[in-house]
Enzyme design. Structure first.
Site, PDB file in Angstrom:
ATOM      1  N   GLU A 134       0.356  -0.937  -0.043  1.00 36.64           N
ATOM      2  CA  GLU A 134      -0.360  -0.273  -0.134  1.00 36.64           C
ATOM      3  C   GLU A 134       0.933   1.156   0.459  1.00 36.64           C
ATOM      4  O   GLU A 134       0.607   2.293   0.604  1.00 36.64           O
ATOM      5  CB  GLU A 134      -0.691  -0.074   1.635  1.00 36.64           C
ATOM      6  CG  GLU A 134      -1.797  -1.343   0.692  1.00 36.64           C
ATOM      7  CD  GLU A 134      -2.883  -1.190   2.646  1.00 36.64           C
ATOM      8  OE1 GLU A 134      -3.113  -0.663   3.356  1.00 36.64           O
ATOM      9  OE2 GLU A 134      -4.096  -2.463   2.091  1.00 36.64           O
ATOM     10  N   GLU A 241      -6.227 -11.053  -1.034  1.00 38.60           N
ATOM     11  CA  GLU A 241      -7.022 -10.274   0.485  1.00 38.60           C
ATOM     12  C   GLU A 241      -8.410 -10.857  -0.787  1.00 38.60           C
ATOM     13  O   GLU A 241      -9.420  -9.874  -0.314  1.00 38.60           O
ATOM     14  CB  GLU A 241      -6.549  -9.147   0.172  1.00 38.60           C
ATOM     15  CG  GLU A 241      -4.755  -9.265   0.995  1.00 38.60           C
ATOM     16  CD  GLU A 241      -4.607  -7.806   1.891  1.00 38.60           C
ATOM     17  OE1 GLU A 241      -5.285  -7.559   2.110  1.00 38.60           O
ATOM     18  OE2 GLU A 241      -3.432  -7.940   2.121  1.00 38.60           O
TER      19      GLU A 241
HETATM   20  C1  XIL Z   1      -6.324  -6.757   8.266  1.00 39.53           C
HETATM   21  C2  XIL Z   1      -6.520  -7.231   9.302  1.00 39.53           C
HETATM   22  O1  XIL Z   1      -7.254  -8.029   8.630  1.00 39.53           O
HETATM   23  C3  XIL Z   1      -7.443  -7.217  10.608  1.00 39.53           C
HETATM   24  O2  XIL Z   1      -7.420  -7.879  11.482  1.00 39.53           O
HETATM   25  C4  XIL Z   1      -5.813  -6.174  11.188  1.00 39.53           C
HETATM   26  O3  XIL Z   1      -7.138  -5.072  12.356  1.00 39.53           O
HETATM   27  C5  XIL Z   1      -6.425  -4.760  10.007  1.00 39.53           C
HETATM   28  O4  XIL Z   1      -4.980  -5.431   9.060  1.00 39.53           O
HETATM   29  N1  XIL Z   1      -4.695  -4.685   3.890  1.00 39.53           N
HETATM   30  C6  XIL Z   1      -4.386  -5.395   4.646  1.00 39.53           C
HETATM   31  C7  XIL Z   1      -4.431  -6.204   5.667  1.00 39.53           C
HETATM   32  O5  XIL Z   1      -2.750  -5.212   3.815  1.00 39.53           O
HETATM   33  O6  XIL Z   1      -2.354  -6.895   6.077  1.00 39.53           O
HETATM   34  C8  XIL Z   1      -5.507  -5.792   6.300  1.00 39.53           C
HETATM   35  O7  XIL Z   1      -5.294  -6.543   7.084  1.00 39.53           O
HETATM   36  C9  XIL Z   1      -6.367  -5.595   5.678  1.00 39.53           C
HETATM   37  C10 XIL Z   1      -6.601  -4.545   4.304  1.00 39.53           C
END
Ligand code: XIL
Length: 331
Positions: A134, A241
């Site tokens: 990101e 994701e």
């Molecule tokens: C999220 C997790 O799912 C949560 O449990 C945590 O509280 C915050 O992070 N983008 C990403 C992930 O790259 O690491 C994030 O994961 C969601 C958004």
């Protein structure tokens, strides 16, 4: 006679890996379910900087080790997530001993130490790392996200991080990972960033499309254009994701205890179309990871509206296949 439930990952075995984001508790409780349906796992949180090195030089590898040991024991792949990010990274990383901003030299040496230690520890056991997560800004008039990494190291931090990760494990595939990756403006920023890294000789092997989508958007056409644009750089694509929220981002309703019939139907159709599209691009897409394993738990239960249940996957709250499961395995 109850129908035998086929393995999800087996339906895609000669196409791409099928992954789930996990945590150690889930592996304890549902290890068999995970092993049956997924052949890749990612630590949802337990390999993030704050989890692995909460204080300088104090590494806490117990959970990460458990995840890797589980995967190795079952012959499942691991995606490492993540080395350089603006979230879930402790403050100390960016400060010197007196609490002032760290110098470039100090921060680079910490980054190298962290990457050497973490990537080196799991050398040969993690097939892909999200090296930088990101780094691109969402607002259209800016390119790079304003983070301590950028402020203290300049844009060069991405090249540095990829080189360090490659030195620590030359076999691991190294990814740039981001969200809103199908938005045409952000898509071009991501494309340009990775292209310029490749031109500088950075060992970038792939682009991670997070895939935090919902039942209304982005359109299949937008996803297709993003896949084509990224694939044109001759890098691998991982969907890293994936979840299909039943709510649009702006929707703040909290009164539902189950998806409406309309939501369920839209989700089924979308899952079917999205996996058809992934199959079309199976020569570029080598791994598809859901950001969870089943509807009994998703980070979307807390984001962007705290305490609002969501149902974004192809397995329901009892780990049973939803209609979407049957649609995507059909192919
Ligand atoms: C999220 C997790 O799912 C949560 O449990 C945590 O509280 C915050 O992070 N983008 C990403 C992930 O790259 O690491 C994030 O994961 C969601 C958004």
């Amino acid at each position: 006679m109850p129908t035998e439930i086929p393995s999800l990952h087996a339906a895609f075995d000669n196409k791409f890996k099928i992954g789930a984001a996990v945590h150690t508790k889930l592996l304890h409780a549902e290890g068999e379910f995970i092993t049956k349906h997924y052949n890749s796992i990612t630590a949802e949180n337990q390999m993030k900087f704050e989890e692995l090195q909460p204080e300088e030089g104090r590494y806490t590898f117990e959970a990460a080790d458990e995840i890797v040991d589980f995967a190795v024991g079952k012959g499942i792949g691991v995606r490492g997530h993540t080395l350089v990010w603006h979230n879930q990274t402790p403050e100390w990383v960016f400060q010197n001993a007196s609490g002032a901003p760290a110098s470039r030299e100090l921060l680079l040496s910490r980054l190298k130490e962290h990457i050497d230690t973490v990537v080196g520890r799991y050398k040969g056991q993690i097939y892909a790392w999200d090296v930088v997560n990101e780094a691109i800004e969402d607002k259209s008039d800016l390119v790079m996200r304003d983070t301590p990494w950028l402020q203290l190291l300049g844009e060069d931090y991405l090249l540095q991080a990829f080189q360090m990760a490659h030195e620590a494990d030359a076999e691991a595939l190294l990814f740039y990972n981001d969200y809103n990756e199908t938005d045409p403006i952000k898509r071009e920023k991501i494309y340009n960033l990775v292209r310029s890294l490749l031109e500088k000789g950075a060992p970038v092997h792939g682009i991670g499309m997070q895939g935090h989508w919902n039942i209304h958007g982005p359109s299949i056409e937008e996803i297709r254009l993003a896949i084509e644009r990224y694939a044109s750089l001759n890098v691998q694509l991982h969907i890293t994701e994936l979840d299909l929220s039943v709510f649009q981002f702006e929707d703040r309703r909290t009164d539902l205890t189950a998806p409406t019939a309309e939501m369920a139907e839209l989700q089924e159709r979308r899952f079917e179309e999205i996996f058809q599209l992934f199959r079309e691009y199976e020569s570029s897409i080598t791994s598809v990871t859901f950001w969870g394993a089943a509807d009994n738990y998703t980070w979307l239960d807390h984001f962007p509206v705290r305490g609002r249940k969501n149902w974004p996957f192809v397995f329901d709250q009892h780990l049973q296949p939803k209609e979407s499961f049957w649609r995507i395995i059909k192919g």
